[in-house]
Design an enzyme around this catalytic site. Structure first.
Site, short mmCIF file in Angstrom:
data_model
loop_
_atom_site.label_atom_id
_atom_site.label_comp_id
_atom_site.label_asym_id
_atom_site.label_seq_id
_atom_site.Cartn_x
_atom_site.Cartn_y
_atom_site.Cartn_z
N ARG A 27 0.83 -1.20 0.00
CA ARG A 27 0.00 0.00 0.00
C ARG A 27 0.87 1.26 0.00
NH1 ARG A 27 -2.93 -4.02 1.90
NH2 ARG A 27 -5.21 -3.95 1.97
N SER A 145 -11.20 -7.69 -0.45
CA SER A 145 -11.00 -6.33 0.03
C SER A 145 -9.91 -5.62 -0.76
CB SER A 145 -10.65 -6.33 1.52
OG SER A 145 -9.39 -6.94 1.72
N ASP A 291 -5.96 -15.06 5.92
CA ASP A 291 -4.60 -15.54 5.65
C ASP A 291 -4.02 -16.40 6.76
OD1 ASP A 291 -4.36 -14.52 3.13
OD2 ASP A 291 -3.28 -12.71 3.72
N LYS A 318 -6.96 -17.66 -4.07
CA LYS A 318 -5.59 -17.29 -3.69
C LYS A 318 -4.60 -17.98 -4.63
CE LYS A 318 -6.58 -14.77 0.00
NZ LYS A 318 -6.12 -13.38 0.20
#
Length: 410
Positions: A27, A145, A291, A318
């Protein structure tokens, strides 16, 4: 390369330094590309973050992000607003099977020019960068997300900002809050009220600062598992972690109390202490921290307790279908597992088969989640180098605390 983990016993007291969170790093790397006035410290050394760094610095028309799912989502948004630049974003064979349509359609609704090179709805995609002036979009919230975060990360660079309406149950809320918190940290204004997220546009130069990435809680999960499988009195110190973490996987602190692991925060470190525990069946909804599902399932199997894990619908898209992979490998070891498309039920089992060879399916978390079993029985991990995707020094760090690891010559 395959490796054999001999039956091991770790030191009573040990410590490990873990590099920055992959989630936070990716990010912040994108935000730094948009706002070069920021410096970053403790960036993840994972393959995914290295690929993200290289992609953002690349001037090539074709950008290959291999297995890096986060990079695929974030860069789809990023290249959509690079005016005048044409980019083909591609990846591995598995990446070409992972859907991108929901994010691409949301960006197209904002005015982005995105087309599919091979199969409709899947990478590779061709992106013609342009100025996006529309600011309202609706997105299904129950898929990934990362689609939401991808839009939020570029939102302040849109001419009119972004008003994002989320439809349905929202998946992995902590990861959305992480993104918004990082925007706040650099000075971008946002709000999250009900099912609507608003990010204001920003045209001014932001105040320069150095942002330090917290270490990765997903990587810490394997040490929680190791502590749970160790003798009472074992202590493992991990750095660098915050008690008020932005990472959803910090719920490990509460979850692993069930297995007799207490967590003490000390400055920028956490100390994991194994204490006596009552090993009763476990029921968890992991929709906000999917996760760590593999780690928890293997911990339960190793301790001979049953578990019901729900909220796992994202695991099917995934690096591999993680639910099928977990069922296959745990049953090789002698366990009994039932799965649906969003849940896993593990029945308690007393015996663990020795020297079972664990397939990893190009999935770093399969390799690392099963490694703690070596405290109970010798095992073989196939394609062990796959851990570099998120934690390149994992095997060296395990050796440093007492694991006995032998490379297979074949």
């Amino acid at each position: 390369m395959h490796i054999t983990l001999q039956k091991s016993k770790i030191a009573k007291q040990s410590s490990v330094e873990i590099t920055g969170s992959k989630s936070e790093s990716n990010r912040l790397l994108l935000l730094q590309a948009l706002y070069p006035e920021f410096e970053l410290a403790n960036v993840s050394n994972s393959d995914d973050s290295c690929l993200m760094t290289d992609a953002l610095a690349s001037s090539s028309e074709v950008v290959d992000i291999h297995h890096a799912g986060t990079a695929m989502r974030f860069l789809t948004a990023y290249f959509s607003i690079q005016e005048g630049r044409d980019t083909v974003l591609t990846g591995s064979k598995r990446m070409k099977e992972r859907p991108i349509k929901i994010l691409a359609e949301a960006l197209q609704d904002l005015g982005a020019d995105i087309s599919y090179v091979e199969n409709e709805g899947f990478p590779p995609i061709k992106i013609k960068g342009k100025k996006l002036t529309k600011h309202q979009v609706t997105l299904k919230a129950n898929v990934s997300s990362q689609y939401i975060s991808a839009l939020l990360l570029i939102a302040s660079k849109l001419e009119n900002g972004l008003e994002l309406t989320l439809e349905g149950e929202i998946t992995s809320v902590p990861y959305i809050n992480m993104t918004l918190s990082l925007l706040d940290e650099i000075g971008v204004e946002s709000s999250f009220i009900g099912n609507v997220i608003t990010v204001k546009p920003n045209t001014k130069q932001l105040k320069s600062k150095t942002l330090t990435v917290e270490s990765d809680w997903s990587s810490a999960s394997y040490y929680f598992s190791i502590a749970a499988l160790s003798e009472v009195g074992t202590e493992i110190t991990l750095s660098s972690y915050k008690e008020n973490s932005l990472q959803g996987d910090s719920v490990l602190v509460d979850i692993y109390k069930h297995f007799g692991v207490t967590t003490v925060f000390n400055d920028n470190s956490v100390i994991l202490k194994k204490e006596a525990s009552i090993l009763s069946p476990l029921k968890l909804d992991l929709k906000n921290a999917p996760d760590i599902a593999q780690t928890i399932a293997v911990t339960c199997f190793a301790l001979g307790i049953s578990c019901d894990l729900i909220g796992l619908h994202t695991l099917k898209i995934k690096e591999t279908d993680r639910l099928v992979a977990l069922k296959t490998e745990i049953e090789k070891l002698g366990g009994t597992v039932a799965i649906t498309d969003k849940s896993l039920h593990l029945s308690a089992s007393e015996n663990i088969k020795e020297l079972v060879s664990i397939a990893t399916y190009n999935d770093h978390r399969m390799a690392m989640a099963f490694a703690p079993l070596a405290l109970k029985t010798p095992i073989i991990i196939e394609d062990a180098a796959v851990v570099s995707k998120s934690y390149p020094t994992f095997w060296d760090d395990l050796k440093s605390i007492g694991f006995q690891i032998i490379p297979n010559q074949s």
